[in-house]
Motif scaffolding. Structure first.
Motif, PDB file in Angstrom:
ATOM      1  N   ARG A  44       0.872  -1.014  -0.085  1.00  0.00           N
ATOM      2  CA  ARG A  44       0.007   0.019  -0.020  1.00  0.00           C
ATOM      3  C   ARG A  44       0.834   1.249   0.093  1.00  0.00           C
ATOM      4  O   ARG A  44       0.407   2.318  -0.778  1.00  0.00           O
ATOM      5  CB  ARG A  44      -0.808   0.008   1.245  1.00  0.00           C
ATOM      6  CG  ARG A  44      -1.766   1.182   1.295  1.00  0.00           C
ATOM      7  CD  ARG A  44      -2.583   1.099   2.574  1.00  0.00           C
ATOM      8  NE  ARG A  44      -1.992   1.279   3.657  1.00  0.00           N
ATOM      9  CZ  ARG A  44      -2.240   1.029   4.984  1.00  0.00           C
ATOM     10  NH1 ARG A  44      -3.755   0.686   5.106  1.00  0.00           N
ATOM     11  NH2 ARG A  44      -1.523   0.986   5.986  1.00  0.00           N
ATOM     12  N   HIS A  77       1.933   2.236  -3.315  1.00  0.00           N
ATOM     13  CA  HIS A  77       0.841   2.195  -4.135  1.00  0.00           C
ATOM     14  C   HIS A  77       0.879   1.020  -5.497  1.00  0.00           C
ATOM     15  O   HIS A  77       0.329   1.148  -6.501  1.00  0.00           O
ATOM     16  CB  HIS A  77       1.015   3.378  -5.229  1.00  0.00           C
ATOM     17  CG  HIS A  77       1.431   4.764  -4.474  1.00  0.00           C
ATOM     18  ND1 HIS A  77       0.715   5.164  -3.350  1.00  0.00           N
ATOM     19  CD2 HIS A  77       2.692   5.408  -4.427  1.00  0.00           C
ATOM     20  CE1 HIS A  77       1.158   6.433  -2.938  1.00  0.00           C
ATOM     21  NE2 HIS A  77       2.391   6.356  -3.417  1.00  0.00           N
ATOM     22  N   ASP A  84      -0.959  -1.951  -3.850  1.00  0.00           N
ATOM     23  CA  ASP A  84      -1.790  -2.779  -3.328  1.00  0.00           C
ATOM     24  C   ASP A  84      -3.036  -3.007  -4.173  1.00  0.00           C
ATOM     25  O   ASP A  84      -3.738  -4.222  -3.899  1.00  0.00           O
ATOM     26  CB  ASP A  84      -2.405  -2.014  -1.881  1.00  0.00           C
ATOM     27  CG  ASP A  84      -2.829  -0.565  -2.199  1.00  0.00           C
ATOM     28  OD1 ASP A  84      -2.225   0.142  -2.780  1.00  0.00           O
ATOM     29  OD2 ASP A  84      -4.015  -0.263  -1.568  1.00  0.00           O
ATOM     30  N   GLU A 135       2.709  -8.513   4.464  1.00  0.00           N
ATOM     31  CA  GLU A 135       1.537  -7.705   4.381  1.00  0.00           C
ATOM     32  C   GLU A 135       0.812  -8.042   5.479  1.00  0.00           C
ATOM     33  O   GLU A 135       0.254  -7.180   6.261  1.00  0.00           O
ATOM     34  CB  GLU A 135       0.877  -8.156   3.314  1.00  0.00           C
ATOM     35  CG  GLU A 135       1.183  -7.539   1.820  1.00  0.00           C
ATOM     36  CD  GLU A 135       1.303  -6.128   1.601  1.00  0.00           C
ATOM     37  OE1 GLU A 135       0.385  -5.602   1.620  1.00  0.00           O
ATOM     38  OE2 GLU A 135       2.307  -5.406   1.828  1.00  0.00           O
TER      39      GLU A 135
END
Length: 365
Positions: A314, A317, A319, A360
């Motif tokens: 995330r 950018h 994700d 993650e």
């Protein structure tokens, strides 16, 4: 694990102090360098102008050349052509890492001309190391080249670097931190007892200890324009200590997984605007996940959060990318030419993908 060890410790001379650029005319005279080429960025040229001595007035034939934007083979060839056409005696690289790497490559490939480096940012160890990171013209990383000759002189004007963009300074902190995590996996498996290996190990520790202790304060001081001792220490660590790891340790001090992840990230357009060291910061996290060093991941989280360094997809950018694309990222990071394979265990596309997935989940705990 055994490599042929060749140490390329650092530049022949180094000065870091206010007024450091004033040593330049004297140095050029000693080398009988009459015709000088300065390769520079646009912003860096304006930033350094108030501090640079008048080389034309001192009797030198100065040629200026604005950097094209990427340290690519096309850009290197363009600079080499200028060096040969103007019969240049000495090359000066003035600017950030890509400017410096291009100057290094052009100086060496044009016949081993003497090289002077004036870094205007503390975003990496380019000013110290005897290598260039090479990119395609579109910004995709394609590897690096190592040179048998170091620069003749590095001059650091702290006031110039203090006035540089702070995001580059933070990227330099992350890139420096990676020197510990990447070389640790190599240096702890060395079966040789060279003194240079011990120096590489101690340099790597500085790359960890100084940023973790002083970097947050240094960033705050830089925001306020304060040339403080913590800032000076972190700034020089970014430029020098990282370069010393590879300088002393050679192949034992090279990048491993974090930089391979960086290289893979350059393929995705979402990361094009993200600085080198910032992408490397995420690479550190993936490497620690590969090594299953979860306590270290958690130890670094507050540091990363404070400096706004990426810890997950995330933050990069990425994700929204489908699983297939993340597998491609993993695949690119383990292509045969990548340094990730220097890790003392087998690394595959699957193991990198699984490390990313575990990371993650871990980051949100």
């Amino acid at each position: 694990m055994s490599f042929h060890l060749v140490s390329r410790v650092g530049p022949q001379q180094y000065i870091s102090e206010e007024g450091a650029y004033n040593y330049l005319p004297e140095f050029l005279k000693v080398l009988s360098a009459a015709r000088v080429l300065i390769l520079h960025g646009v912003k860096s040229w304006h930033k350094t102008a108030p501090y640079l001595p008048d080389l034309n007035g001192a009797g030198f034939d100065v040629h200026e050349m604005t950097f094209g934007g990427e340290c690519s083979y096309q850009e290197i060839d363009r600079v080499i052509q200028k060096i040969r056409e103007s019969d240049i005696d000495l090359v000066i690289g003035l600017g950030g890492g890509k400017v410096i790497d291009t100057a290094k490559a052009a100086a060496f490939k044009s016949g081993g001309r003497p090289l002077v480096i004036l870094p205007t940012m503390a975003s990496n160890c380019a000013a110290w190391s005897a290598l260039s990171v090479i990119y395609k013209d579109n910004g995709v990383s394609i590897g690096h080249e190592i040179y048998p000759k170091q620069s003749s002189l590095v001059l650091i004007e702290p006031r110039v670097i203090l006035d540089s963009p702070i995001d580059y300074f933070i990227a330099g902190i992350a890139d420096t931190l990676a020197k510990w995590y990447e070389s640790d996996s190599l240096l702890t498996h060395v079966h040789q007892n060279h003194l240079s290996i011990l120096y590489a190990r101690e340099s790597a520790k500085l790359c960890r200890d100084i940023p973790l202790k002083y970097a947050i304060q240094a960033v705050e001081d830089m925001k306020r324009g304060v040339l403080s001792e913590p800032w000076q220490l972190v700034m020089e660590t970014n430029i020098i200590a990282g370069g010393l790891v590879g300088g002393f340790g050679d192949e034992y001090g090279r990048a491993t997984a974090a930089h391979s992840i960086h290289d893979a990230l350059t393929v995705f357009p979402e990361t094009k605007h993200i600085l080198h060291g910032v992408k490397v910061a995420y690479g550190i996290m993936v490497q620690l996940a590969l090594e299953e060093k979860w306590e270290e991941v958690r130890r670094l989280q507050p540091f990363y959060q404070c400096l706004k360094l990426p810890m997950n997809l995330r933050d990069l950018h990425l994700d929204a990318r489908p699983e297939e694309d993340i597998r491609k990222l993993a695949a690119y990071s383990v292509s045969p030419d990548k340094t990730i394979h220097l890790l003392p265990f087998e690394v595959t596309e699957t193991s990198v993908f699984e490390a990313i997935q575990r990371l993650e989940k871990s980051i949100y705990i």
